[in-house]
Design an enzyme around this catalytic site. Structure first.
Site: not given
Ligand SMILES: NC(=O)c1ccc[n+]([C@@H]2O[C@H](COP(=O)([O-])OP(=O)(O)OC[C@H]3O[C@@H](n4cnc5c(N)ncnc54)[C@H](OP(=O)(O)O)[C@@H]3O)[C@@H](O)[C@H]2O)c1
Length: 340
Positions: A40, A99, A130, A157, A160, A236, A243, A316
């Protein structure tokens, strides 16, 4: 004087919401950097009216940066969060990696903001799952009044919660249902998610529960009270954002549904929408982009002595992730770092 903030995973669903929320809440930012994978590099993301060009996390030096909001998943967190923390930058992490670490506070500011001072052991603070975040916001004021013994929760859930790939799979599969020549078999999810529901989130454990269900149990104990028993079924559903949870609560003391409604109305982070008429409750579509945890359908459970049922809905990507992380940063700034 404000803070130098790094948003790690800035191209993801949670990272983008972090940037939005830091701007919306006028967090005292002196300088902000958007980080993601090398894929990115240069990708543009918005911070208010400003456009940030994403930098490569792998080569970034966290020295001199105050707070890093991490949203990159456990693998990348394992590599980069200790580097940031060692460089003196406080990590607020959204993955599940830290956590359950006794030396890392797990915080929902409406519930246990006082745990913030534990951050200095590792320079890391964890954000909950979440589903847990919205549930403990709802449970805390009721627990303070009538002591919760046991919670039975079923979740609904949104996709997203499974990142960008989850959203894409629901979108592509939904379109393909109307165009059978363009079949889209499940990849991110284990079965078809369009027009379906899947009672399986994260991996199976030996006792037949899933890791997502276990997280709700363990995190509620760490954040709210280790004595509370929780049993969860996590499902899901084909919803993009938001959620929902059906929560059954058993208390030590009797709690009348009217009093419970009044308590919840007065509690931080909660919006009660509870009219016993068509549409007098909140659905996930209505919570998108909001900060609140919405509570509806509050009613006595007459099958036990001290029971209540309620319906709990929240965004969420916000309370379940980005908003909670920014709220933690606000507490950290106010109580510990004291800049801004
Ligand atoms: N979505 C939810 O409701 C939610 C709630 C609580 C916690 N979380 C947690 O938050 C985190 C992110 O979730 P998300 O929903 O935002 O996921 P996502 O939309 O898939 O985005 C993932 C992000 O992480 C980056 N990334 C992945 N691998 C990487 C690496 N090796 N080095 C650098 N950057 C990297 C990606 O960058 P690129 O675009 O460059 O690949 C992107 O910016 C996860 O741990 C998830 O469990 C999510």
């Amino acid at each position: 004087m404000g803070y130098r903030i790094a948003v790690v995973g800035a191209t993801g669903n949670v990272g983008r919401e972090m940037l939005n929320i830091l701007h919306e809440r006028t967090f005292p930012v002196d300088e902000i950097v958007a980080l993601a994978s090398r894929r990115s590099l240069g990708t543009e993301v918005s911070f208010g009216d400003t456009t940030l060009k994403t930098k490569d996390l792998e080569t970034f030096d966290f020295t001199g940066w105050d707070i890093a909001l991490f949203a990159v998943g456990s693998e990348a967190t394992k590599t980069y969060a200790p580097k940031a923390a060692k460089a003196g930058c406080v990590v607020i992490d959204n993955s599940s990696l830290y956590r359950y670490d006794a030396d890392v506070p797990l915080i929902v500011p409406e519930v246990n903001a006082q745990a913030i001072h534990g951050y200095s052991k590792k320079n890391i603070i964890a954000n909950p799952n979440c589903s847990t975040a919205q549930m403990v916001v709802a449970l805390k004021p009721l627990h303070d009044r009538a002591r919760i013994k046991r919670v039975v929760v079923s979740t609904y859930q949104s996709v997203s919660g499974a990142g960008k790939e989850g959203i894409d799979e629901l979108w592509d599969q939904t379109k393909s249902i109307y165009n059978p020549t363009d079949s889209k078999p499940p990849k991110k999810f284990t079965k078809q998610i369009a027009f379906n529901v899947i009672p399986h989130i994260d991996v199976f454990l030996d006792d037949g529960s899933t890791k997502e269900e276990w997280k709700m149990v363990a995190e509620t104990k760490k954040i709210l009270d280790p004595k509370i028993k929780v049993t969860a079924t996590c499902v899901r559903v084909p919803v993009f954002v938001g959620h929902s949870e059906s929560i059954n609560i058993e208390f030590e003391d009797f709690l009348d549904e009217h009093e419970a409604r009044d308590i919840l109305r007065e509690s931080p982070g909660i919006m009660v929408i509870d009219k016993r008429e068509d549409g007098g409750y909140v659905t996930p579509i209505e919570c998108v982009g909001d900060y609140a945890t919405f509570i509806s359908r509050i009613r006595q459970d007459s099958t036990i002595d001290n029971g209540l049922n309620l319906w709990c809905v929240s965004d969420n990507l916000r309370k379940g992730a980005a908003l909670n992380a920014v709220q933690i940063a606000e507490v950290l700034g106010r109580e510990c770092l004291k800049k801004g």
